[in-house]
Scaffold this active site. Structure first.
Site, PDB file in Angstrom:
ATOM      1  N   GLU A   1      -3.680   1.086   7.327  1.00 33.90           N
ATOM      2  CA  GLU A   1      -3.516   2.303   8.527  1.00 33.90           C
ATOM      3  C   GLU A   1      -4.938   2.632   9.608  1.00 33.90           C
ATOM      4  OE1 GLU A   1      -4.488   6.820   8.870  1.00 33.90           O
ATOM      5  OE2 GLU A   1      -2.071   7.191   7.348  1.00 33.90           O
TER       6      GLU A   1
ATOM      7  N   GLU B   1       3.317   7.347   2.919  1.00 34.47           N
ATOM      8  CA  GLU B   1       2.378   7.787   2.739  1.00 34.47           C
ATOM      9  C   GLU B   1       3.321   9.414   3.772  1.00 34.47           C
ATOM     10  OE1 GLU B   1      -1.803   8.781   3.715  1.00 34.47           O
ATOM     11  OE2 GLU B   1      -2.054   6.559   3.026  1.00 34.47           O
TER      12      GLU B   1
HETATM   13  C1  NOJ Z   1      -3.725   9.472   6.130  1.00 38.41           C
HETATM   14  C2  NOJ Z   1      -4.807   8.942   5.369  1.00 38.41           C
HETATM   15  O1  NOJ Z   1      -3.951   7.271   4.826  1.00 38.41           O
HETATM   16  C3  NOJ Z   1      -5.126   9.925   4.298  1.00 38.41           C
HETATM   17  O2  NOJ Z   1      -6.198   9.102   3.645  1.00 38.41           O
HETATM   18  C4  NOJ Z   1      -5.365  11.547   4.294  1.00 38.41           C
HETATM   19  O3  NOJ Z   1      -5.763  11.722   2.886  1.00 38.41           O
HETATM   20  C5  NOJ Z   1      -4.208  11.436   4.907  1.00 38.41           C
HETATM   21  N1  NOJ Z   1      -3.931  10.216   6.390  1.00 38.41           N
HETATM   22  C6  NOJ Z   1      -4.167  13.477   5.139  1.00 38.41           C
HETATM   23  O4  NOJ Z   1      -4.684  13.841   6.155  1.00 38.41           O
END
Ligand code: NOJ
Length: 469
Positions: free
Chosen positions: A179, A378
């Site tokens: 990210e 994710e």
């Molecule tokens: C994206 C992030 O990469 C992750 O670390 C985080 O816990 C999740 N979003 C949920 O907010």
């Protein structure tokens, strides 16, 4: 007789609508990140990282113990096995294997930790998918300027080369950086994430410039020195929530496109097309000039850099959660420099998750960037601390159903899906938001793990590979 036949036919049709089979090679996994689960922040030679100091400075909850996976990693592997995962995505803590971030001292205990984890996963038939950088920059490198210092590219090169050497033989999928948008916007713009800098006018762009060069360097190192030997694949994990226009007016559509270019395009364009998106070059250049700068606040890439970064992808790694609504707005008058003014769209978070919006995003990404494959690294849903998490199951089903639509009807090559997260963890400042398939009791010194309903549901999905409605 005819009536009976009709009933059977209707039942058959209904059942084929109600259940859907996942494509044969479609990989199902779950994800985590070192700082969010490992704990053991000062054990066995791990060096400090920016999240240790940021949480301390802000008086926030921290990851000093987290889910204690540094000690309980065997439980995590066991749970991953029981869940039937095809892969487990986790990250390496840079300062656990290089305490200062620099290559002159390698911490053997840190190296061994990941060797053990990787080998245990392989022994259970679970593919390790490794994120090389997941927000926990070694503190020493922050003192040198962090992502505002482009020398970070070289430090990262040394670190990733070491990881490829150490673990390359076991790893088929490498993720360079998680990210980048969040790293740069929250870390260097809003200040809401470590290191907490508020330089929304230029820090955000300087950081992005460095991140993209780091990713490209890691990709090239793998390509030139390891690909022949290990035959793995490398990608950058891009997050961008879908932007849904408020109306179909040309102005709202323009706002939608601009918002997407200023988020996903900011990172995908250099990697998949070449250079920053044109709309960023134009708008930031114009506003910088009006603000009295002699050059754009968006650092340009040289022709060589553009060519070096372009093409550094084997697949598109996507983190995806909710979506935002966007609406056109007139440009703000010139005042202080800001990414938000450069982008200039009215936007608000639509907290209702929607698989259909994800399908739209997948189509957009395919059309713009034409990746060979998309790996959902994710996707998840936040709840309170409950075991009966029917809402999570409902939302994940909706996402997966739409991913299947994208595969089957839109011909998009989505190769896998990863739930965020394997276990409840440290949600960057607190432990309130729960994302795990498995609950962790953070009040228990032993960090007891308990399966949630969603864990059992996912286990059923991985074994039957049937997505019911
Ligand atoms: C994206 C992030 O990469 C992750 O670390 C985080 O816990 C999740 N979003 C949920 O907010």
């Amino acid at each position: 007789m005819i009536l009976k036949l009709c009933i059977v036919l209707i039942a058959l049709l209904a059942s084929s609508y109600a259940t859907r089979k996942l494509p044969e090679n479609f990989m199902l996994g779950a994800a985590s990140a070192a700082y969010q689960i490992e704990g053991a922040w000062n054990e066995d030679g791990r060096g400090p990282c920016i999240w240790d100091s940021y949480t301390e400075e802000k008086g926030l909850d921290n990851g000093y113990v987290a889910a204690d996976s540094y000690h309980k990693w065997q439980d995590d592997v066991r749970n991953a096995k029981l869940l039937g995962l095809n892969f487990y995505r986790f990250s390496i803590s840079w300062s656990r294997i290089l305490p200062n971030g620099t290559i002159n001292f390698i911490n053997q205990k840190g190296v061994d930790y990941y060797t053990n984890l990787i080998k245990a996963l392989k022994a259970e038939g679970i593919e390790p998918i490794i994120t090389l950088y997941y927000w926990d920059l070694p503190q020493y490198l922050q003192l040198l300027g962090g992502f505002l210092n482009s020398r970070l590219v070289e430090y990262f090169e040394d670190y990733v080369r070491l990881c490829f050497e150490l673990y390359g033989e076991y790893v088929k999928y490498w993720l360079t950086i998680n990210e980048p948008f969040t790293i740069c916007y929250d870390g260097y713009g809003s200040g809401g994430n470590a290191p907490g800098l508020q330089q929304i006018g230029d820090g955000v762009y300087q950081c992005a410039h460095t991140v993209l060069k780091m990713h490209a360097r890691a990709y090239r190192v793998y390509d030139e020195e390891f690909r022949d030997r290990f035959n793995g694949q490398v990608g950058l994990v891009i997050n961008s929530e879908w932007r849904e226009p408020k109306s179909n007016s040309s102005l709202d559509l323009e706002a939608q496109e601009r918002a997407l270019q200023f988020s996903v395009g900011m990172y995908a364009n250099p990697v998949f097309v070449g250079n920053w998106p044109q709309v960023m070059i134009d708008r930031i250049g114009n506003r910088s000039a009006q603000e009295g700068f002699t050059r754009s606040r968006l650092p340009p890439f040289t022709e060589d850099e553009i060519a070096y970064i372009n093409g550094t992808h084997d697949f598109f790694a996507l983190n995806t959660y909710g979506h935002y609504m966007v609406e056109y707005q007139d440009d703000e008058p010139i005042s202080y420099p800001s990414y938000d003014f450069d982008r200039s769209v009215k936007t608000y978070n639509n907290l209702i998750p929607s698989g259909f919006m994800l399908r739209k995003k997948l189509n957009y990404l395919q059309e713009r960037y034409n990746p060979k494959a998309i790996l959902i690294t994710e996707n998840g849903y936040r709840t309170d601390d409950i075991l009966n998490d029917a809402d999570r199951i409902k939302v994940l089903k909706d996402f997966l159903g739409n991913i299947l639509d994208a595969v089957e009807e839109d011909n998009i090559n989505v190769i896998g899906y990863s739930v965020w997260s394997l276990i409840d963890n440290f949600e960057w400042g607190s432990y309130k938001a729960k994302f795990g398939l498995i609950r962790v009791d953070f009040d228990d010194v032993d960090r007891k793990r308990t399966w949630k309903d969603s864990g059992y549901w996912y286990q059923n999905l991985t074994s039957t590979r049937i997505l019911d409605d």
